[in-house]
Design an enzyme around this catalytic site. Structure first.
Site, short mmCIF file in Angstrom:
data_model
loop_
_atom_site.label_atom_id
_atom_site.label_comp_id
_atom_site.label_asym_id
_atom_site.label_seq_id
_atom_site.Cartn_x
_atom_site.Cartn_y
_atom_site.Cartn_z
N CYS A 36 -28.86 -1.26 -19.27
CA CYS A 36 -29.76 -1.18 -19.69
C CYS A 36 -29.91 -1.48 -21.17
O CYS A 36 -28.70 -1.54 -22.10
CB CYS A 36 -30.10 0.60 -20.04
SG CYS A 36 -30.28 1.43 -18.67
N GLY A 138 -25.73 2.98 -20.16
CA GLY A 138 -24.64 3.57 -19.85
C GLY A 138 -23.96 4.24 -18.17
O GLY A 138 -25.37 3.83 -17.73
N CYS A 267 -17.15 -2.01 -25.62
CA CYS A 267 -16.88 -2.61 -24.50
C CYS A 267 -16.34 -4.22 -24.32
O CYS A 267 -17.03 -5.15 -25.37
CB CYS A 267 -18.41 -2.90 -23.45
SG CYS A 267 -18.48 -4.25 -22.39
N SER A 314 -25.60 -18.79 -20.92
CA SER A 314 -24.94 -17.87 -20.81
C SER A 314 -23.14 -19.05 -21.16
O SER A 314 -22.46 -18.49 -21.93
CB SER A 314 -23.84 -16.79 -19.73
OG SER A 314 -23.85 -17.13 -18.75
N ASP A 376 -18.34 -21.97 -18.00
CA ASP A 376 -18.82 -20.77 -17.19
C ASP A 376 -18.72 -19.31 -17.73
O ASP A 376 -17.04 -19.09 -18.05
CB ASP A 376 -19.17 -20.32 -15.66
CG ASP A 376 -19.96 -19.46 -15.34
OD1 ASP A 376 -21.29 -18.99 -16.14
OD2 ASP A 376 -21.44 -19.50 -14.58
N ASP A 377 -19.43 -17.93 -18.00
CA ASP A 377 -18.50 -16.87 -18.83
C ASP A 377 -17.94 -16.09 -17.85
O ASP A 377 -16.46 -15.42 -18.48
CB ASP A 377 -19.68 -16.52 -19.30
CG ASP A 377 -20.62 -15.58 -18.05
OD1 ASP A 377 -20.76 -14.60 -17.74
OD2 ASP A 377 -21.51 -16.40 -17.70
N CYS A 413 -16.43 -1.55 -13.05
CA CYS A 413 -17.03 -0.88 -14.27
C CYS A 413 -17.36 0.18 -13.89
O CYS A 413 -18.26 0.35 -13.52
CB CYS A 413 -18.22 -1.89 -14.88
SG CYS A 413 -18.33 -1.06 -16.54
N CYS A 464 -12.29 -0.94 -24.73
CA CYS A 464 -12.31 -1.33 -23.35
C CYS A 464 -12.00 -2.38 -22.40
O CYS A 464 -12.62 -3.52 -22.52
CB CYS A 464 -14.03 -0.82 -22.21
SG CYS A 464 -13.64 -0.36 -20.98
N CYS A 467 -12.11 -3.95 -16.48
CA CYS A 467 -12.41 -4.45 -15.43
C CYS A 467 -11.73 -6.11 -15.53
O CYS A 467 -11.69 -6.30 -14.98
CB CYS A 467 -14.29 -4.87 -15.82
SG CYS A 467 -14.50 -5.87 -17.60
S1 SF4 Z 1 -14.86 -2.30 -17.65
FE1 SF4 Z 1 -15.39 -3.74 -18.36
S2 SF4 Z 1 -18.01 -4.12 -18.50
FE2 SF4 Z 1 -17.07 -2.32 -18.74
S3 SF4 Z 1 -17.32 -1.42 -20.20
FE3 SF4 Z 1 -14.89 -2.43 -19.23
S4 SF4 Z 1 -15.24 -4.26 -20.45
FE4 SF4 Z 1 -16.81 -3.24 -20.64
#
Ligand code: SF4
Length: 490
Positions: A36, A138, A267, A314, A376-377, A413, A464, A467
């Protein structure tokens, strides 16, 4: 057509729409969806609903399923929300009815709760002493635990956000006091903007997983998910809302209090894909970081080729960086139809079969006979990249080398980005070589996690990266993942 719902002495709740769902035109589109975008403003004398509209317009990339704005002129809260893009939900006449000096806004992609009108935000909870409207970016991971505190039958909450709103408002206590007590017990990722009739509030989880920034207008204050939204409403960036910080904004100015110690874990994927390129995170422009990632990608995965092309939009900054570092010319080989995306018209089968071509079309004269590097991203399920490789070969490409400006996304995630389950993630079970074969590419190279992290200039212990490496900074009980989604249990 508007339908008026519950009307309370100090609170009017405006309902619109029929809970329609949106449709992705491209069935192969499995790009990550953000949770969001949130926006809030306290500015007497300003048209706060229009500022919020433009703020949400700038944040549209963060959520395209629904949009909503809540306003107050000091004595009652009015909310308008519906399924659709910001520009589809609001028009001049609707915004003209949303008058006041405080507003919050939200654009949503659903992470918990289904994609229906009832789950659009801002959410609202009211008691005899007033109302509370809330918008959330979140995803909470202890929602059932929080929901258990609610009296059965007192709410129809189906999302983490509704549970939070109800808990914050339920005793009619001063909001700041209620928030300072509740938020330390809330686990997961949350960047919140909320308001009662007189005060705007904003808060960020102790890890600061999702972004939230504070800006200054000549006549007041703004909070937003990204600095780009500040720019668009003419606000100057003041600072980021700190992880574990709660701020209150009213005629006395901005007051800050800390409800938890900061343990920053921003993130990493914001840098890869989620944030706008013109946004700044921790003092560094996202575009600059993405170009640097492309340079590192070229060093880590060089290849002999004639042309570097991005998957627009992207992949563009990293493709520029790759071309600069490698010396291979940069060009546009794929044209994106920027106006295709989520629609509320059910696509026919014929249209669906066009797949990726609804969004991307190859430039044959540019591509034919060339050895291409396509940047690509990220790769989530692989469907999009597979279709792109096929399309480029059909357009005459001699070789197709895929380069990805993030490491393999191998873990889901739980903090607000809807990738997929681990089983659905192509890197969850296949090696890089197996993924290359599955895409039909001549070669495949991902940036290393170290390379991406260094490009952000943020120390790895403040990010973080779950993922990519499965190391979740806010502990997850993966055996009970299903329990993190509240299904109309209260
Ligand atoms: S798991 Fe990946 S997408 Fe989710 S908050 Fe952590 S870094 Fe971001």
């Amino acid at each position: 057509m508007c339908e008026h719902g519950r009307v309370r002495p100090r609170l009017k709740y405006v309902l619109k729409g029929d809970g329609r769902l949106g449709h992705d035109l491209d069935p192969d589109d499995r790009s990550p969806k953000d949770a969001c975008g949130v926006f809030g403003v306290w500015a007497p004398g300003e048209e706060v609903s229009k500022l919020t509209y433009y703020g949400l317009y700038a944040l549209q990339h963060r959520g395209q399923e629904s949009a909503g704005i809540a306003v107050s002129e000091g004595s009652r809260i009015l909310i308008y929300k519906d399924m659709g893009l910001v520009a589809q939900v609001f028009d001049e006449s609707v915004l003209g009815t949303l008058r006041g000096h405080i507003a919050i806004g939200h654009c949503r992609y659903s992470t918990t709760g289904s994609s229906v009108w009832e789950n659009a935000q801002p959410t609202l909870s009211s008691t005899d002493v007033g109302g509370l409207a809330l918008a959330h970016n979140g995803n909470l991971i202890n929602t059932p635990e929080l929901a258990a505190r609610l009296e059965p039958g007192t709410t129809r909450a189906t999302t983490d956000t509704e549970v939070l709103t109800t808990l914050l408002a339920r005793d009619g206590r001063p909001v700041e006091e209620a928030a300072a007590e509740l938020l330390p017990q809330v686990r997961g990722a949350y960047s919140l903007v909320f308001m009662n009739e007189k005060t705007l509030y904003a808060a960020r989880d102790p890890q600061g997983v999702r972004p939230l920034v504070l800006g200054r207008l000549s006549s007041g204050w703004v909070v937003a998910s990204e600095t780009a939204a500040l720019d668009i409403v003419g606000a100057t960036f003041v600072r980021e809302i700190e992880p574990g910080e709660l701020i209150s904004v009213d005629e006395r100015g901005v007051r800050s209090r800390r409800f938890a110690l900061a343990e920053p874990k921003g993130c990493l994927f914001e840098y890869v894909y989620l944030a706008r390129p013109d946004t700044t995170i921790a003092g560094r422009g996202v575009q600059v970081t993405r170009v640097e990632v492309g340079r590192r990608l070229a060093k880590e995965h060089p290849v002999e080729a004639d042309l570097v092309i991005p998957t627009p939009e992207s992949g563009t900054p990293a493709a520029i960086g790759y071309a600069e570092e490698s010396g291979i010319p940069y060009g546009q080989g794929l044209v994106k139809n920027s106006y295709v995306g989520r629609t509320f018209i059910q696509p026919s089968q014929t249209i669906r079969q066009l797949g990726i071509r609804l969004k991307l079309n190859p430039l044959r004269e540019v591509i034919a006979g060339k050895r291409l590097v396509v940047v690509d991203d990220s790769i989530v399920r692989g469907n999009t990249q597979r279709a792109i490789v096929r399309m480029l070969r059909e357009a005459g490409a001699r070789e197709v080398h895929v380069r990805i400006s993030s490491p393999p996304v191998a873990w889901p995630c739980f903090y607000g980005i809807d990738f997929a389950t681990r089983a659905e993630l192509i890197a969850g079970s296949l090696s890089v070589e197996e993924i290359r074969a599955s895409l039909g590419a001549d070669s495949l190279g991902y940036i290393s996690l170290e390379g991406l992290t260094e490009a952000t200039t943020i120390p790895e212990n403040r990010l973080c990266r779950a993922c990519f490496n499965g190391s979740y900074p806010i502990p997850i009980d993966q055996d009970n993942v299903g329990k993190y989604v509240l299904e109309a249990k209260v």
